[in-house]
Design a protein around this motif. Structure first.
Motif, short mmCIF file in Angstrom:
data_model
loop_
_atom_site.label_atom_id
_atom_site.label_comp_id
_atom_site.label_asym_id
_atom_site.label_seq_id
_atom_site.Cartn_x
_atom_site.Cartn_y
_atom_site.Cartn_z
N LEU A 22 17.75 4.96 6.58
CA LEU A 22 17.95 4.64 5.00
C LEU A 22 16.81 3.58 4.46
CD1 LEU A 22 21.48 4.21 4.91
CD2 LEU A 22 20.29 6.15 3.66
N GLY A 23 16.39 2.66 5.68
CA GLY A 23 15.45 1.47 4.92
C GLY A 23 14.01 2.33 4.97
N TRP A 25 13.40 5.49 4.42
CA TRP A 25 13.46 6.32 3.39
C TRP A 25 13.03 5.49 1.94
CZ3 TRP A 25 15.87 6.55 -1.08
CH2 TRP A 25 15.92 7.65 -2.03
N MET A 26 13.81 4.43 1.80
CA MET A 26 13.52 3.61 0.75
C MET A 26 12.28 3.10 0.48
SD MET A 26 15.63 0.06 -0.72
CE MET A 26 14.37 -0.92 -0.54
N VAL A 27 11.69 2.57 1.47
CA VAL A 27 10.20 2.08 1.38
C VAL A 27 9.32 3.01 1.39
CG1 VAL A 27 8.45 1.18 3.02
CG2 VAL A 27 10.71 0.17 3.03
N ASN A 28 9.52 4.39 1.71
CA ASN A 28 8.52 5.30 1.72
C ASN A 28 8.77 6.49 0.48
OD1 ASN A 28 6.78 4.47 3.87
ND2 ASN A 28 7.91 5.48 5.17
N SER A 29 9.95 6.37 -0.13
CA SER A 29 10.29 7.59 -0.92
C SER A 29 9.30 7.29 -2.41
CB SER A 29 11.85 7.47 -1.29
OG SER A 29 11.78 6.09 -2.00
N THR A 30 8.79 6.41 -2.50
CA THR A 30 7.99 6.32 -3.81
C THR A 30 6.51 6.12 -3.64
OG1 THR A 30 8.22 3.86 -3.98
CG2 THR A 30 9.83 5.04 -4.90
N LYS A 31 6.23 6.33 -2.30
CA LYS A 31 4.71 6.01 -1.87
C LYS A 31 4.07 7.35 -1.59
CE LYS A 31 5.26 1.56 -0.05
NZ LYS A 31 5.04 0.52 1.30
N MET A 32 2.81 7.43 -1.88
CA MET A 32 2.00 8.80 -1.45
C MET A 32 1.76 8.87 -0.04
SD MET A 32 1.53 10.49 -4.37
CE MET A 32 0.42 11.55 -4.03
N PHE A 38 6.73 0.66 9.31
CA PHE A 38 8.02 1.29 9.12
C PHE A 38 8.43 2.47 10.19
CE2 PHE A 38 8.54 -1.95 5.68
CZ PHE A 38 9.87 -2.22 5.78
N GLU A 39 7.35 3.29 9.69
CA GLU A 39 7.46 4.61 10.66
C GLU A 39 7.41 4.51 12.18
OE1 GLU A 39 7.95 7.89 9.50
OE2 GLU A 39 8.47 6.89 7.63
N THR A 80 25.95 9.62 0.58
CA THR A 80 26.79 8.81 0.94
C THR A 80 26.19 7.32 0.29
OG1 THR A 80 27.62 9.78 2.88
CG2 THR A 80 28.28 7.40 2.54
N TYR A 81 24.99 7.19 0.63
CA TYR A 81 24.56 5.77 0.23
C TYR A 81 23.44 5.77 -0.79
CZ TYR A 81 26.73 4.64 4.53
OH TYR A 81 27.35 4.34 5.75
N VAL A 82 22.43 6.70 -0.81
CA VAL A 82 21.48 6.61 -1.65
C VAL A 82 21.81 7.12 -3.43
CG1 VAL A 82 19.20 7.37 -2.56
CG2 VAL A 82 19.64 6.97 -0.07
#
Length: 147
Positions: A22-23, A25-32, A38-39, A80-82
């Motif tokens: 989840l962390g 995903w949050m960090v990378n979901s808005t990045k190109m 993190f990976e 569930t969370y996002v």
């Protein structure tokens, strides 16, 4: 470089997997481009999946050299969370932005740091807006575009 060792139960490890997914995903979901640090942590955590008996939830993609969550498990976490977080943060941000607009309309553009009196007024406005939105949702919001 110092090293940190953790001992986790299988249940704790699964929660760690969820938190890392989840962390990341949050960090990378808005990045190109992915945040490689993190990976790297995500990959390290997921690589221990066999030790916790999570072969049904995590797999190793040999051709890509990475570990990945089962698509159903991933979807479950996102649902569930996002979605709950998105819903909460939408209303929270909406109240904040509407309060900003109301403060500017009532008192003009902010001039430096807000006084205690202005903060108190803002909190009252946010509370009023929040109560109104709880009652009506977005049904009474309007947009006045340029005509």
């Amino acid at each position: 470089m110092a090293s940190v060792q953790l001992e986790l139960t299988d249940k704790q490890y699964k929660k760690l997997v969820e938190a890392v997914f989840l962390g990341t995903w949050m960090v990378n979901s808005t990045k190109m481009e992915l945040d490689e640090e993190f990976e790297e942590v995500r990959e390290l955590v997921l690589s221990k999946y066999k030790e916790a008996g999570l072969q049904d939830l995590i797999s190793h993609q040999e051709q890509l050299g990475i570990h990945d969550l089962d698509i159903d498990f991933e979807s479950q976490l996102l649902d569930t969370y996002v979605e709950e977080y998105d819903e909460f943060s939408f209303w929270d941000k909406l109240v904040e932005k509407l309060a900003d607009k109301e403060m500017v309309q009532r008192f003009g553009a902010p001039q430096g740091k807000m006084t205690d009196e202005m903060m108190e007024k803002r909190m009252e406005i946010e509370e009023q807006i929040g109560e109104k939105l709880e009652e009506t949702g977005v049904t009474e919001l309007t947009f006045k575009g340029k005509e």
